[in-house]
Design a protein around this motif. Sequence first.
Motif, short mmCIF file in Angstrom:
data_model
loop_
_atom_site.label_atom_id
_atom_site.label_comp_id
_atom_site.label_asym_id
_atom_site.label_seq_id
_atom_site.Cartn_x
_atom_site.Cartn_y
_atom_site.Cartn_z
N LEU A 199 8.40 46.92 -50.29
CA LEU A 199 8.68 46.98 -48.85
C LEU A 199 8.15 47.38 -48.13
O LEU A 199 7.97 46.96 -46.47
N GLU A 200 7.03 48.42 -48.48
CA GLU A 200 5.50 48.85 -47.56
C GLU A 200 6.06 49.77 -46.53
O GLU A 200 5.95 49.40 -45.36
N TRP A 201 7.09 51.04 -47.12
CA TRP A 201 7.58 51.86 -45.86
C TRP A 201 6.62 52.60 -45.73
O TRP A 201 5.73 52.43 -45.97
N SER A 202 6.79 53.95 -45.15
CA SER A 202 5.36 54.67 -44.63
C SER A 202 5.23 55.83 -45.77
O SER A 202 6.14 55.47 -47.00
N SER A 203 4.44 56.37 -45.53
CA SER A 203 3.10 57.05 -46.53
C SER A 203 3.57 57.74 -46.68
O SER A 203 3.73 58.35 -47.78
N THR A 204 4.83 58.72 -45.84
CA THR A 204 5.84 59.41 -46.43
C THR A 204 6.54 59.67 -47.87
O THR A 204 6.73 60.15 -48.46
N LEU A 205 7.55 58.39 -47.19
CA LEU A 205 8.30 58.04 -48.68
C LEU A 205 7.31 57.51 -49.71
O LEU A 205 7.85 58.04 -51.03
N ARG A 206 6.31 56.67 -49.28
CA ARG A 206 5.87 56.51 -51.02
C ARG A 206 5.42 57.69 -51.95
O ARG A 206 5.06 57.39 -53.14
N PHE A 207 4.75 59.10 -51.00
CA PHE A 207 4.12 59.78 -51.83
C PHE A 207 4.41 61.01 -52.30
O PHE A 207 5.23 61.31 -53.02
N ALA A 208 6.08 60.76 -51.11
CA ALA A 208 7.09 61.66 -51.79
C ALA A 208 8.16 61.04 -53.08
O ALA A 208 8.51 62.27 -54.06
N PHE A 209 7.79 59.37 -53.25
CA PHE A 209 8.95 59.20 -54.54
C PHE A 209 8.23 59.26 -55.23
O PHE A 209 8.43 59.41 -56.97
N LEU A 244 1.32 57.00 -56.14
CA LEU A 244 0.89 58.02 -56.01
C LEU A 244 -0.53 58.23 -55.19
O LEU A 244 -0.62 58.65 -53.92
N VAL A 245 -1.87 57.43 -55.89
CA VAL A 245 -2.82 57.65 -55.55
C VAL A 245 -2.99 56.88 -54.00
O VAL A 245 -3.69 57.50 -53.37
N GLY A 246 -2.58 55.56 -54.17
CA GLY A 246 -2.94 54.61 -52.76
C GLY A 246 -2.40 55.20 -51.67
O GLY A 246 -2.02 55.06 -50.43
N SER A 247 -1.29 55.98 -51.70
CA SER A 247 -0.67 56.16 -50.40
C SER A 247 -1.72 57.96 -50.43
O SER A 247 -0.95 58.72 -48.33
N ILE A 248 -2.23 58.44 -50.38
CA ILE A 248 -2.26 59.91 -50.91
C ILE A 248 -3.16 60.34 -48.88
O ILE A 248 -3.05 60.80 -48.63
N GLU A 249 -4.44 59.33 -48.66
CA GLU A 249 -5.22 59.50 -48.02
C GLU A 249 -4.31 58.54 -46.51
O GLU A 249 -4.64 59.59 -45.54
N GLU A 250 -4.04 57.78 -46.36
CA GLU A 250 -2.90 57.76 -45.00
C GLU A 250 -2.03 58.96 -44.89
O GLU A 250 -1.24 59.70 -44.14
N SER A 274 -2.47 65.95 -41.15
CA SER A 274 -3.80 66.70 -41.64
C SER A 274 -3.52 67.72 -42.90
O SER A 274 -3.60 68.85 -42.65
N ILE A 275 -3.00 66.95 -44.25
CA ILE A 275 -3.25 67.94 -44.46
C ILE A 275 -4.91 67.69 -45.47
O ILE A 275 -5.29 66.14 -45.72
N PRO A 276 -5.21 68.69 -46.27
CA PRO A 276 -7.03 68.47 -46.48
C PRO A 276 -6.34 67.89 -47.71
O PRO A 276 -5.21 68.12 -48.30
#
Length: 442
Positions: free
Chosen positions: A68-78, A306-312, A318-320
Amino acid sequence: MSASESTPLLTTNGHVTTQHKPTIWRRIIALVKAEGEPSWFESYKFLMTSWFNVLLVLVPLAFLADALEWSSTLRFAFSFFAIIPLAKLLGDATEQMSMSLGQTLAGLLNATFGNAVEIIVGLTALLQGQIRIVQTSMLGSILSNLLLVLGCSFLAGGIKYNESEFQVTAAQTNASLMTLACITLVIPAAYHSARTISTDGIPKVITNLVKDPRLTDMDEQGQTGLLIISRGTALLLLGVYVAYLFFQLKTHADLFKPKPKRRPDVESPGDVSALEEEEVADMSVVAAGVGLLVITVITSFVADILVGSIEEFADRYSIPKPFIGLILLPFVANAAEHVTSVWMAMKDKMELTIGVCVGSSIQLATFVVPLLVTVGWISGHELTLYFDNFETVAFFVSVLLVNLLIQDGKSNYMEGLMLITLYLVIALACACPPSIHSLGSR
């Protein structure tokens, strides 16, 4: 002939009885479950006994968030937290399958699935062109095993026991192999520093932690040389790892066998029952194999999200990226190993703890990383063994400290605190903005 056909059988007292041949259904069952092995229901029931599996609910949520292309925060966290129970299940299934196989097959199995999560994440990031994520996640997993997991194990074991002992020769062999792997990473970094040129044409051989604004990348010849060194070294390390497996499982297997521990409730030194009982597998071989296959496939899809959401995700907060690769991803991938290693240390099974922590690091440094370099070579991705100065120094001092602490064959809580402290210092440095050091500068 019927599947249930019976055969006359003459007994010792002269009576005739019938012996029923096994039905086709029973023959099929015999092919997938040997006599005495647990049933499939019992096998998979065993996999669901850990509280880690509560987080499995995040797996479908990660798929849903990606679809569903949710926000990068949810994709990364889940996807981030969904990796934890999947790593635990992979470890459990691998351990259960190893119990039912011989030492050689068990060693090959552990080499393949012992770091399955790291391999999956690394391959996914490599195929997506995320070279820095590949390098930092691999090095981060090694540092996590050597410093955080081993440090917490020494600390937990030292709190319960005044001092724990383990096989010195095996530990020193592992440490020496880690030193070799460390040196093979220092050489590409030294070559890079020697071949790097500045805008005014002056060779740059000074390894500054602060990036020189005049510094540019190597010339084309230097890049080619770095690829040749990395790929040749990768093939040599793979050969060394095969020799290490043969050394560990065949020619010098006795050096790696833990000494039997006596149960604390039995005090008789001559009582054979005082020795701990050998563990019995709770899963059948076929059930464990099918479980490994299914969990590996699911983990690969979750790792891709997970890898696809890291950059965004990194840009948004602003996390290194080096902090994500060196600290966060390895922490999740090693969560199951962390719990297992600490638990073994608290049971005074320090040889198993050393095998989990240092052995896993050896697999990563001499098998997984060279494997990824080779796959990148085949797929056209220029993955090298060159790590930035900060990463190379961090790896070198970590291996040096571990060597110093395990050379006496004993451990205590103070040694655990030393390892944890060094890991926290490295994590603190990774959390600084990228401009402070050369992490992520390429």
